[in-house]
Motif scaffolding. Sequence first.
Motif, PDB file in Angstrom:
ATOM      1  N   ALA A   1      20.368  83.167 -24.219  1.00 15.69           N
ATOM      2  CA  ALA A   1      20.480  81.872 -24.894  1.00 15.69           C
ATOM      3  C   ALA A   1      20.052  80.759 -23.961  1.00 15.69           C
ATOM      4  CB  ALA A   1      21.909  81.634 -25.382  1.00 15.69           C
ATOM      5  N   ILE A   2      19.663  79.634 -24.558  1.00 14.30           N
ATOM      6  CA  ILE A   2      19.422  78.380 -23.842  1.00 14.30           C
ATOM      7  C   ILE A   2      20.270  77.325 -24.508  1.00 14.30           C
ATOM      8  CG2 ILE A   2      17.736  76.625 -23.187  1.00 14.30           C
ATOM      9  CD1 ILE A   2      15.570  78.799 -23.370  1.00 14.30           C
ATOM     10  N   ILE A   3      21.126  76.655 -23.713  1.00 11.56           N
ATOM     11  CA  ILE A   3      22.018  75.625 -24.251  1.00 11.56           C
ATOM     12  C   ILE A   3      21.614  74.292 -23.627  1.00 11.56           C
ATOM     13  CG2 ILE A   3      24.418  74.929 -24.575  1.00 11.56           C
ATOM     14  CD1 ILE A   3      25.247  77.817 -24.081  1.00 11.56           C
ATOM     15  N   ALA A   4      21.233  73.334 -24.468  1.00  7.93           N
ATOM     16  CA  ALA A   4      20.700  72.065 -23.983  1.00  7.93           C
ATOM     17  C   ALA A   4      21.418  70.896 -24.638  1.00  7.93           C
ATOM     18  CB  ALA A   4      19.199  71.977 -24.257  1.00  7.93           C
ATOM     19  N   GLY A   5      21.782  69.906 -23.831  1.00  9.63           N
ATOM     20  CA  GLY A   5      22.378  68.678 -24.337  1.00  9.63           C
ATOM     21  C   GLY A   5      21.477  67.494 -24.041  1.00  9.63           C
ATOM     22  N   LYS A   6      21.317  66.586 -24.991  1.00 15.22           N
ATOM     23  CA  LYS A   6      20.420  65.430 -24.858  1.00 15.22           C
ATOM     24  C   LYS A   6      19.043  65.875 -24.373  1.00 15.22           C
ATOM     25  CE  LYS A   6      23.199  62.943 -22.210  1.00 15.22           C
ATOM     26  NZ  LYS A   6      23.789  61.775 -21.493  1.00 15.22           N
ATOM     27  N   PRO A   7      18.371  66.781 -25.120  1.00 15.47           N
ATOM     28  CA  PRO A   7      17.138  67.401 -24.632  1.00 15.47           C
ATOM     29  C   PRO A   7      16.007  66.399 -24.445  1.00 15.47           C
ATOM     30  CG  PRO A   7      17.448  67.861 -26.952  1.00 15.47           C
ATOM     31  CD  PRO A   7      18.723  67.230 -26.482  1.00 15.47           C
ATOM     32  N   ILE A   8      15.200  66.650 -23.424  1.00 18.03           N
ATOM     33  CA  ILE A   8      13.963  65.918 -23.149  1.00 18.03           C
ATOM     34  C   ILE A   8      12.863  66.956 -22.975  1.00 18.03           C
ATOM     35  CG2 ILE A   8      12.758  64.432 -21.508  1.00 18.03           C
ATOM     36  CD1 ILE A   8      15.438  63.157 -20.822  1.00 18.03           C
ATOM     37  N   ILE A   9      11.777  66.809 -23.756  1.00 16.55           N
ATOM     38  CA  ILE A   9      10.693  67.787 -23.708  1.00 16.55           C
ATOM     39  C   ILE A   9       9.364  67.134 -23.346  1.00 16.55           C
ATOM     40  CG2 ILE A   9       9.292  69.381 -25.089  1.00 16.55           C
ATOM     41  CD1 ILE A   9      11.833  70.116 -26.630  1.00 16.55           C
ATOM     42  N   ASP A  10       9.003  66.053 -24.035  1.00 15.03           N
ATOM     43  CA  ASP A  10       7.690  65.427 -23.859  1.00 15.03           C
ATOM     44  C   ASP A  10       7.792  64.276 -22.862  1.00 15.03           C
ATOM     45  OD1 ASP A  10       5.222  64.215 -24.057  1.00 15.03           O
ATOM     46  OD2 ASP A  10       5.063  64.509 -26.229  1.00 15.03           O
ATOM     47  N   LEU A  11       7.475  64.523 -21.599  1.00 13.97           N
ATOM     48  CA  LEU A  11       7.648  63.522 -20.547  1.00 13.97           C
ATOM     49  C   LEU A  11       6.674  62.359 -20.709  1.00 13.97           C
ATOM     50  CD1 LEU A  11       8.243  65.826 -17.446  1.00 13.97           C
ATOM     51  CD2 LEU A  11       9.899  64.905 -19.079  1.00 13.97           C
ATOM     52  N   ALA A  12       5.458  62.626 -21.151  1.00 18.59           N
ATOM     53  CA  ALA A  12       4.499  61.543 -21.362  1.00 18.59           C
ATOM     54  C   ALA A  12       4.991  60.603 -22.465  1.00 18.59           C
ATOM     55  CB  ALA A  12       3.131  62.113 -21.716  1.00 18.59           C
ATOM     56  N   TYR A  13       5.590  61.156 -23.500  1.00 18.74           N
ATOM     57  CA  TYR A  13       6.143  60.350 -24.593  1.00 18.74           C
ATOM     58  C   TYR A  13       7.297  59.482 -24.100  1.00 18.74           C
ATOM     59  CZ  TYR A  13       8.470  59.414 -29.087  1.00 18.74           C
ATOM     60  OH  TYR A  13       9.075  58.824 -30.169  1.00 18.74           O
ATOM     61  N   VAL A  14       8.131  60.041 -23.231  1.00 16.59           N
ATOM     62  CA  VAL A  14       9.234  59.262 -22.653  1.00 16.59           C
ATOM     63  C   VAL A  14       8.688  58.080 -21.861  1.00 16.59           C
ATOM     64  CG1 VAL A  14      11.175  59.327 -21.045  1.00 16.59           C
ATOM     65  CG2 VAL A  14      10.764  61.273 -22.564  1.00 16.59           C
ATOM     66  N   ALA A  15       7.622  58.304 -21.089  1.00 16.63           N
ATOM     67  CA  ALA A  15       7.018  57.221 -20.307  1.00 16.63           C
ATOM     68  C   ALA A  15       6.398  56.171 -21.224  1.00 16.63           C
ATOM     69  CB  ALA A  15       5.965  57.794 -19.369  1.00 16.63           C
ATOM     70  N   GLU A  16       5.723  56.614 -22.257  1.00 18.45           N
ATOM     71  CA  GLU A  16       5.060  55.702 -23.190  1.00 18.45           C
ATOM     72  C   GLU A  16       6.066  54.791 -23.894  1.00 18.45           C
ATOM     73  OE1 GLU A  16       2.911  56.244 -27.497  1.00 18.45           O
ATOM     74  OE2 GLU A  16       2.427  57.719 -25.944  1.00 18.45           O
ATOM     75  N   ARG A  17       7.230  55.319 -24.235  1.00 20.08           N
ATOM     76  CA  ARG A  17       8.227  54.541 -24.973  1.00 20.08           C
ATOM     77  C   ARG A  17       8.939  53.516 -24.092  1.00 20.08           C
ATOM     78  NH1 ARG A  17      12.648  57.294 -27.855  1.00 20.08           N
ATOM     79  NH2 ARG A  17      12.327  55.766 -29.515  1.00 20.08           N
ATOM     80  N   GLY A  18       8.821  53.683 -22.771  1.00 24.06           N
ATOM     81  CA  GLY A  18       9.576  52.822 -21.877  1.00 24.06           C
ATOM     82  C   GLY A  18       9.271  51.351 -22.024  1.00 24.06           C
ATOM     83  N   ARG A  19       8.021  50.987 -22.349  1.00 19.46           N
ATOM     84  CA  ARG A  19       7.631  49.576 -22.362  1.00 19.46           C
ATOM     85  C   ARG A  19       8.393  48.776 -23.417  1.00 19.46           C
ATOM     86  NH1 ARG A  19       3.624  46.419 -24.842  1.00 19.46           N
ATOM     87  NH2 ARG A  19       2.896  48.219 -26.030  1.00 19.46           N
ATOM     88  N   LEU A  20       8.564  49.346 -24.626  1.00 16.61           N
ATOM     89  CA  LEU A  20       9.198  48.606 -25.713  1.00 16.61           C
ATOM     90  C   LEU A  20      10.614  49.070 -26.013  1.00 16.61           C
ATOM     91  CD1 LEU A  20       6.197  48.353 -28.216  1.00 16.61           C
ATOM     92  CD2 LEU A  20       7.026  46.628 -26.621  1.00 16.61           C
ATOM     93  N   VAL A  21      10.865  50.351 -25.883  1.00 17.95           N
ATOM     94  CA  VAL A  21      12.164  50.904 -26.279  1.00 17.95           C
ATOM     95  C   VAL A  21      13.173  50.870 -25.137  1.00 17.95           C
ATOM     96  CG1 VAL A  21      13.331  52.961 -27.184  1.00 17.95           C
ATOM     97  CG2 VAL A  21      11.012  52.398 -27.952  1.00 17.95           C
TER      98      VAL A  21
END
Length: 508
Positions: free
Chosen positions: A372-392
């Motif tokens: 099994a893999i157990i994940a909390g508050k998952p993060i997968i797409d690192l480029a998307y996380v960086a892109e959202r930083g400017r406005l979100v």
Amino acid sequence: MRVLQIGRDDWSAAARIPSGVAWEFVHVDDEIGFDPALIGRVDVTILDASCDLRNLQAVGKLITPHTLLVEPGVRADPSEDHARFFAQKAALAQDMDDRQGLVDQLPRRYFAKPFGQKLEIRRTEVSPLHASRAWYEGNAYLATDVDHDGDFRQLMMWKENILYENHRALELWPEYVKDEGCEIQLVVQLIQNGTSDVISFHRTYSEAELAEPIVISHESSGYLSCSIFARGHGRVKVGPIHYRHSREGAGHFLPGGRRIVDSRREELFTYFHPGDLTPPLNIYFSGYRPAEGFEGYFMMAGLGHPFLLITDPRLEGGRFYLAGDELEGRLHEVIREHIDALGFREEDVIFSGLSMGSFGALYYGSQFRAHAIIAGKPIIDLAYVAERGRLVRPQEFLTILDIVNFWNKADEDGAPSTADAFTRALLERWRGEPGFGDTKILMSYMQQDDYDDAAYYTLLESQAGKATEVIARGYQGRHNDDSPSIVAWFAGQFRRVIDEYTEARNGE
């Protein structure tokens, strides 16, 4: 600290016990003395004579792994039951001919609270004698060109000093990369406490000496000043200096903690706890943490089974466990090594993590046939996380920009890759065969997550048409709005998965 000595004669009667050390002696034949309530908390245990297993088991809960020191003669030929007890405690064979020497080492090796931090690169100042242009590469490196032969010249120094206390050895590890035509040195000075101009220690460390962490152990307390000198021709990139309380060979951060390092001087750390030596092996990746060290010890210890903690000290609080093939390969080998040493199968392993740790769990877990893999508050797409930083998420979690801007992974052909390309390739691998195979995936996520609000759906899309079992629970809020609910769900699901695994294994 508290020391438990189990033997036939009390060392404290003849040895000088260091200040701050409480010594508890129990004779091997004194069954009443093995009452845990009478002994209390223990930081390290010395066993210097053969002892009945029932007595050892009586105090077993007081002894944490990697803190049981056993006289070699006692450790050499144990019974099968004794051998299992020693394995559960990761007991260490310890030469005890020099009792006083061993006693003096105990508080420097087995202290209770680990500490780790870094001198950030933004706290540096380029030497006025260095003529070349210098620039920051995010918070990862201070870069400059070196172009002179002859003597070493100061390149840069840290404007902030490191507190040094003489009752603890301190370990230093500077990060840097450089061209082959350059040569660097690290210069460390100890400014004595209570003064501004008394240098009680001055040492220059060559590159050969910097191949291993530097251990500072001096009789004077004070403040350490660090600077980099260089000569030759080429580019030098200087990163932070990591500094940690050293256990002088007993482990990193925790007794038994293990360090993994690659040729770029990037590090990861692991800690293995044998638990009850029965499956499953639970692997936990620490979340983002500026303070260096392990996370999740008590939660994982409470599960009772073997577990492996993994932590990433790079950048401000971690690089999401991503690195070049060398470092990632070594971490993969360590995981494999523990699976094989326990005699388990890949199907007897559970990967887990929260936030940044969830990425590590999914990324490495998908490389094994995990249960099994157990994940909390998952993060997968690192480029998307960086892109959202400017406005979100403006001005928050800027480390993600360091990760995507200074991406150091390559594609399958060895060509430089990008975070976007890496995510596409990762998802393509998850969509292919075997993908996650029979691995169960359990997730708790924030529905308005301001980091990766699409992570859960990204994972579901990658498993479309597959038989992958996915169990998830969403909570209202942004990434850090309801961590208690996420952690409670995470811990509850961990226990449920282990209970179901145990029942299936036992044929119940």
